[in-house]
Design an enzyme around this catalytic site. Structure first.
Site, PDB file in Angstrom:
ATOM      1  N   ASP A  68       0.391  60.080 -21.235  1.00  0.00           N
ATOM      2  CA  ASP A  68       1.706  60.780 -21.835  1.00  0.00           C
ATOM      3  C   ASP A  68       1.389  62.443 -21.828  1.00  0.00           C
ATOM      4  O   ASP A  68       0.564  62.928 -21.630  1.00  0.00           O
ATOM      5  CB  ASP A  68       2.205  60.300 -23.049  1.00  0.00           C
ATOM      6  CG  ASP A  68       1.078  60.093 -24.251  1.00  0.00           C
ATOM      7  OD1 ASP A  68      -0.081  60.713 -24.097  1.00  0.00           O
ATOM      8  OD2 ASP A  68       1.383  59.582 -25.263  1.00  0.00           O
ATOM      9  N   HIS A 139       4.083  52.950 -31.963  1.00  0.00           N
ATOM     10  CA  HIS A 139       3.930  53.166 -30.491  1.00  0.00           C
ATOM     11  C   HIS A 139       2.633  53.450 -30.001  1.00  0.00           C
ATOM     12  O   HIS A 139       1.585  53.527 -30.898  1.00  0.00           O
ATOM     13  CB  HIS A 139       4.692  54.763 -30.290  1.00  0.00           C
ATOM     14  CG  HIS A 139       3.934  55.900 -30.800  1.00  0.00           C
ATOM     15  ND1 HIS A 139       4.676  57.004 -31.600  1.00  0.00           N
ATOM     16  CD2 HIS A 139       2.933  56.427 -30.874  1.00  0.00           C
ATOM     17  CE1 HIS A 139       4.100  57.943 -31.680  1.00  0.00           C
ATOM     18  NE2 HIS A 139       2.779  57.653 -31.326  1.00  0.00           N
ATOM     19  N   GLU A 144       7.772  54.434 -27.655  1.00  0.00           N
ATOM     20  CA  GLU A 144       8.376  54.417 -28.863  1.00  0.00           C
ATOM     21  C   GLU A 144       9.190  52.897 -29.022  1.00  0.00           C
ATOM     22  O   GLU A 144       9.741  52.411 -28.072  1.00  0.00           O
ATOM     23  CB  GLU A 144       9.621  55.486 -29.068  1.00  0.00           C
ATOM     24  CG  GLU A 144       9.052  56.796 -29.160  1.00  0.00           C
ATOM     25  CD  GLU A 144       8.306  57.320 -30.319  1.00  0.00           C
ATOM     26  OE1 GLU A 144       7.608  56.314 -30.884  1.00  0.00           O
ATOM     27  OE2 GLU A 144       8.646  58.402 -30.788  1.00  0.00           O
TER      28      GLU A 144
HETATM   29  C1  GLP Z   1       0.437  60.592 -30.487  1.00  0.00           C
HETATM   30  C2  GLP Z   1       0.065  60.362 -29.043  1.00  0.00           C
HETATM   31  C3  GLP Z   1      -0.129  58.686 -29.278  1.00  0.00           C
HETATM   32  C4  GLP Z   1      -1.127  58.327 -30.255  1.00  0.00           C
HETATM   33  C5  GLP Z   1      -0.736  59.020 -31.725  1.00  0.00           C
HETATM   34  C6  GLP Z   1      -1.155  58.505 -33.212  1.00  0.00           C
HETATM   35  O1  GLP Z   1       1.592  60.471 -30.840  1.00  0.00           O
HETATM   36  N1  GLP Z   1       1.128  60.539 -28.387  1.00  0.00           N
HETATM   37  O2  GLP Z   1      -0.894  58.390 -28.001  1.00  0.00           O
HETATM   38  O3  GLP Z   1      -1.375  57.157 -30.558  1.00  0.00           O
HETATM   39  O4  GLP Z   1      -0.508  60.173 -31.374  1.00  0.00           O
HETATM   40  O5  GLP Z   1      -2.789  59.377 -32.887  1.00  0.00           O
HETATM   41  P1  GLP Z   1      -3.428  59.610 -34.231  1.00  0.00           P
HETATM   42  O6  GLP Z   1      -2.997  58.264 -35.288  1.00  0.00           O
HETATM   43  O7  GLP Z   1      -4.812  59.628 -33.805  1.00  0.00           O
HETATM   44  O8  GLP Z   1      -3.069  60.819 -34.907  1.00  0.00           O
END
Ligand code: GLP
Length: 245
Positions: A68, A139, A144
């Site tokens: 993404d 997500h 989403e």
């Molecule tokens: C972003 C990314 C996601 C990821 C999320 C949570 O939103 N686009 O792919 O899963 O962060 O990551 P984290 O819990 O490591 O912050």
């Protein structure tokens, strides 16, 4: 689905061991990356860099791909996922040979970019080993929650809480990206191995819903229950509500 609960300090070693096994099995692996806070907070990418420098890990034949990217900011913007990956991983690797693939969120023709990215995925034969995080709202990548989940790469509308609003590099509310370009469910399900890391008390409810609750488009991560090869790595706090569902 395998669920492993580890002390926070052991997460980086476990993830690096799984990655090393994958590269040993197939040095030409297509490696799917993730952004978010966990890879940094738990030193996940740092451990790969350390092992590479120690000669224990080589990415010479591997290919990297990110699922993404934020829409409306340039690839070299400090908040772009490309910049994040460059700073925290790609720019520090010495054995990287192939240009990593990341969707272009600044494309003037986003529909064409979605199609192009699906072609990139198909040409690579999809992902062999995908590292993932779990969004607080369930997500994965930037798929989403909603009434339906597209199969192909698409433009997703970000939930308010997922917009990067605290950044010192963004001057006004208007500049905060409202959309992302993200892979759809097909590319997730076609990834041959998935390793998902989720930590902290604030993820506990979502971890329980996603991995032990019903499979629903309102929790995109719940579809991972249908995947044959998922390892979920949690700390005790994130695992604390699993038995409730
Ligand atoms: C972003 C990314 C996601 C990821 C999320 C949570 O939103 N686009 O792919 O899963 O962060 O990551 P984290 O819990 O490591 O912050």
């Amino acid at each position: 689905m395998k669920i492993e609960v580890l002390p926070a300090g052991e997460i980086k070693t476990r993830v690096a061991d799984l990655l090393s096994e994958q590269i040993k099995r197939n040095p030409k692996s297509v490696l799917g990356m993730t952004t978010g806070s966990s890879p940094i907070k738990y030193g996940i990418y740092q451990e790969w860099i350390r092992r590479e420098q120690a000669g224990e890990l080589s990415f010479h034949e591997a290919r990297f791909i990110n699922p993404d990217e934020l829409v409306g900011i340039s690839a070299d913007h400090p908040e772009s996922y490309r910049t994040y990956m460059q700073e925290h991983l790609f720019g520090q690797l010495q054995t990287l040979r192939y240009e990593p693939q990341i969707p272009d969120g600044s494309s003037i023709d986003l529909m064409a970019e979605c199609l192009r990215f699906d072609q990139v995925l198909a040409d690579l034969g999809y992902v062999d080993w995908q590292l993932m995080g779990l969004g607080l709202n369930g997500h994965i990548a930037f798929i989403e929650p909603g009434d339906h989940i597209p199969a192909k790469t698409y433009i997703s509308q970000l939930f308010e809480e997922n917009r990067v609003s605290q950044s010192p590099h963004i001057n006004s509310e208007e500049e905060v990206p409202k959309q992302s370009i993200t892979i759809g469910l097909e590319a997730v399900m076609k990834a041959r191995n998935i390793v998902l890391v989720a930590t902290g008390e604030n993820k506990a409810d979502m971890v329980a819903k996603a991995f032990t609750g019903p499979i629903t488009t309102s929790v995109p991560a719940s579809f991972l229950q249908l995947h044959a090869n998922v390892t979920v790595i949690l700390d005790a706090a994130a695992a604390s509500k699993i038995s409730l569902y």
